[in-house]
Design a protein around this motif. Sequence first.
Motif, PDB file in Angstrom:
ATOM      1  N   LEU A 189      20.723   0.079  -4.665  1.00 50.90           N
ATOM      2  CA  LEU A 189      19.660  -0.658  -5.326  1.00 50.90           C
ATOM      3  C   LEU A 189      20.098  -2.109  -5.487  1.00 50.90           C
ATOM      4  O   LEU A 189      21.229  -2.376  -5.885  1.00 50.90           O
ATOM      5  N   LEU A 190      19.196  -3.031  -5.163  1.00 51.32           N
ATOM      6  CA  LEU A 190      19.500  -4.451  -5.251  1.00 51.32           C
ATOM      7  C   LEU A 190      18.370  -5.149  -5.995  1.00 51.32           C
ATOM      8  O   LEU A 190      17.199  -4.981  -5.651  1.00 51.32           O
ATOM      9  N   ILE A 191      18.721  -5.898  -7.014  1.00 47.76           N
ATOM     10  CA  ILE A 191      17.757  -6.729  -7.733  1.00 47.76           C
ATOM     11  C   ILE A 191      18.010  -8.164  -7.306  1.00 47.76           C
ATOM     12  O   ILE A 191      19.130  -8.661  -7.400  1.00 47.76           O
ATOM     13  N   ASP A 192      16.984  -8.834  -6.834  1.00 50.83           N
ATOM     14  CA  ASP A 192      17.086 -10.225  -6.424  1.00 50.83           C
ATOM     15  C   ASP A 192      16.088 -11.021  -7.259  1.00 50.83           C
ATOM     16  O   ASP A 192      14.887 -11.037  -6.979  1.00 50.83           O
ATOM     17  N   ASN A 193      16.572 -11.651  -8.301  1.00 51.17           N
ATOM     18  CA  ASN A 193      15.695 -12.344  -9.244  1.00 51.17           C
ATOM     19  C   ASN A 193      15.098 -13.648  -8.706  1.00 51.17           C
ATOM     20  O   ASN A 193      14.073 -14.086  -9.211  1.00 51.17           O
ATOM     21  N   GLU A 194      15.737 -14.258  -7.710  1.00 52.74           N
ATOM     22  CA  GLU A 194      15.152 -15.507  -7.188  1.00 52.74           C
ATOM     23  C   GLU A 194      13.746 -15.276  -6.641  1.00 52.74           C
ATOM     24  O   GLU A 194      12.814 -15.965  -7.050  1.00 52.74           O
ATOM     25  N   PRO A 195      13.569 -14.308  -5.714  1.00 52.63           N
ATOM     26  CA  PRO A 195      12.184 -14.058  -5.276  1.00 52.63           C
ATOM     27  C   PRO A 195      11.456 -13.056  -6.169  1.00 52.63           C
ATOM     28  O   PRO A 195      10.277 -12.790  -5.969  1.00 52.63           O
ATOM     29  N   GLY A 196      12.183 -12.487  -7.146  1.00 48.19           N
ATOM     30  CA  GLY A 196      11.562 -11.545  -8.073  1.00 48.19           C
ATOM     31  C   GLY A 196      11.302 -10.176  -7.475  1.00 48.19           C
ATOM     32  O   GLY A 196      10.265  -9.567  -7.747  1.00 48.19           O
ATOM     33  N   ILE A 197      12.240  -9.699  -6.668  1.00 49.90           N
ATOM     34  CA  ILE A 197      12.065  -8.395  -6.033  1.00 49.90           C
ATOM     35  C   ILE A 197      13.263  -7.490  -6.274  1.00 49.90           C
ATOM     36  O   ILE A 197      14.330  -7.955  -6.673  1.00 49.90           O
ATOM     37  N   PHE A 198      13.068  -6.209  -6.017  1.00 53.16           N
ATOM     38  CA  PHE A 198      14.179  -5.280  -5.954  1.00 53.16           C
ATOM     39  C   PHE A 198      13.993  -4.419  -4.718  1.00 53.16           C
ATOM     40  O   PHE A 198      12.868  -4.214  -4.252  1.00 53.16           O
ATOM     41  N   THR A 199      15.112  -3.961  -4.170  1.00 57.13           N
ATOM     42  CA  THR A 199      15.087  -3.129  -2.975  1.00 57.13           C
ATOM     43  C   THR A 199      15.923  -1.895  -3.240  1.00 57.13           C
ATOM     44  O   THR A 199      17.054  -1.998  -3.714  1.00 57.13           O
ATOM     45  N   GLU A 200      15.356  -0.733  -2.933  1.00 59.92           N
ATOM     46  CA  GLU A 200      16.107   0.515  -3.031  1.00 59.92           C
ATOM     47  C   GLU A 200      16.373   0.996  -1.613  1.00 59.92           C
ATOM     48  O   GLU A 200      15.459   1.065  -0.788  1.00 59.92           O
ATOM     49  N   TYR A 201      17.639   1.296  -1.320  1.00 53.06           N
ATOM     50  CA  TYR A 201      18.042   1.694   0.023  1.00 53.06           C
ATOM     51  C   TYR A 201      18.211   3.202   0.097  1.00 53.06           C
ATOM     52  O   TYR A 201      18.610   3.843  -0.887  1.00 53.06           O
ATOM     53  N   PRO A 202      17.960   3.804   1.277  1.00 50.73           N
ATOM     54  CA  PRO A 202      18.186   5.244   1.433  1.00 50.73           C
ATOM     55  C   PRO A 202      19.675   5.559   1.364  1.00 50.73           C
ATOM     56  O   PRO A 202      20.519   4.663   1.466  1.00 50.73           O
ATOM     57  N   ASP A 203      19.972   6.834   1.209  1.00 51.02           N
ATOM     58  CA  ASP A 203      21.369   7.266   1.170  1.00 51.02           C
ATOM     59  C   ASP A 203      22.106   6.769   2.397  1.00 51.02           C
ATOM     60  O   ASP A 203      21.592   6.860   3.517  1.00 51.02           O
TER      61      ASP A 203
END
Length: 121
Positions: A91-105
């Motif tokens: 899981l990655l939170i990127d506050n600059e563009p205001g997004i988060f990304t969840e990656y598969p196993d």
Amino acid sequence: MIIELVEFNSPKGWSRAQVAEEARHVIPKWQANKELLRKHFLLELNGKTGAGVYIWPSIEAARRAHDESWRQSVIKRTGSAPTIRYFDLFLLIDNEPGIFTEYPDAAEIEAFFDPQKPARH
């Protein structure tokens, strides 16, 4: 996704400016590596330890980039071998563009937790 944490001793007596100048010399190499998604250059606040945080699609990609010749070059520059650890980036939170990304196993993590399940490649 895989996070690779590489730590090494900074050359004794080097300033932040010297470490940064040395790092600039490897920018073309890392930009040319099409498997590397992102690299962060780090320096411990006391200046004694440098580190790289790399984001890779797999451990195999990381190992291809950090082979024995690379390891020997670190030893030559710093006087000691680097340490390497791998992490599952889930899981990655990127506050600059205001997004988060969840990656598969990551295939490597799946195989670690379930040895009966073959790793995906």
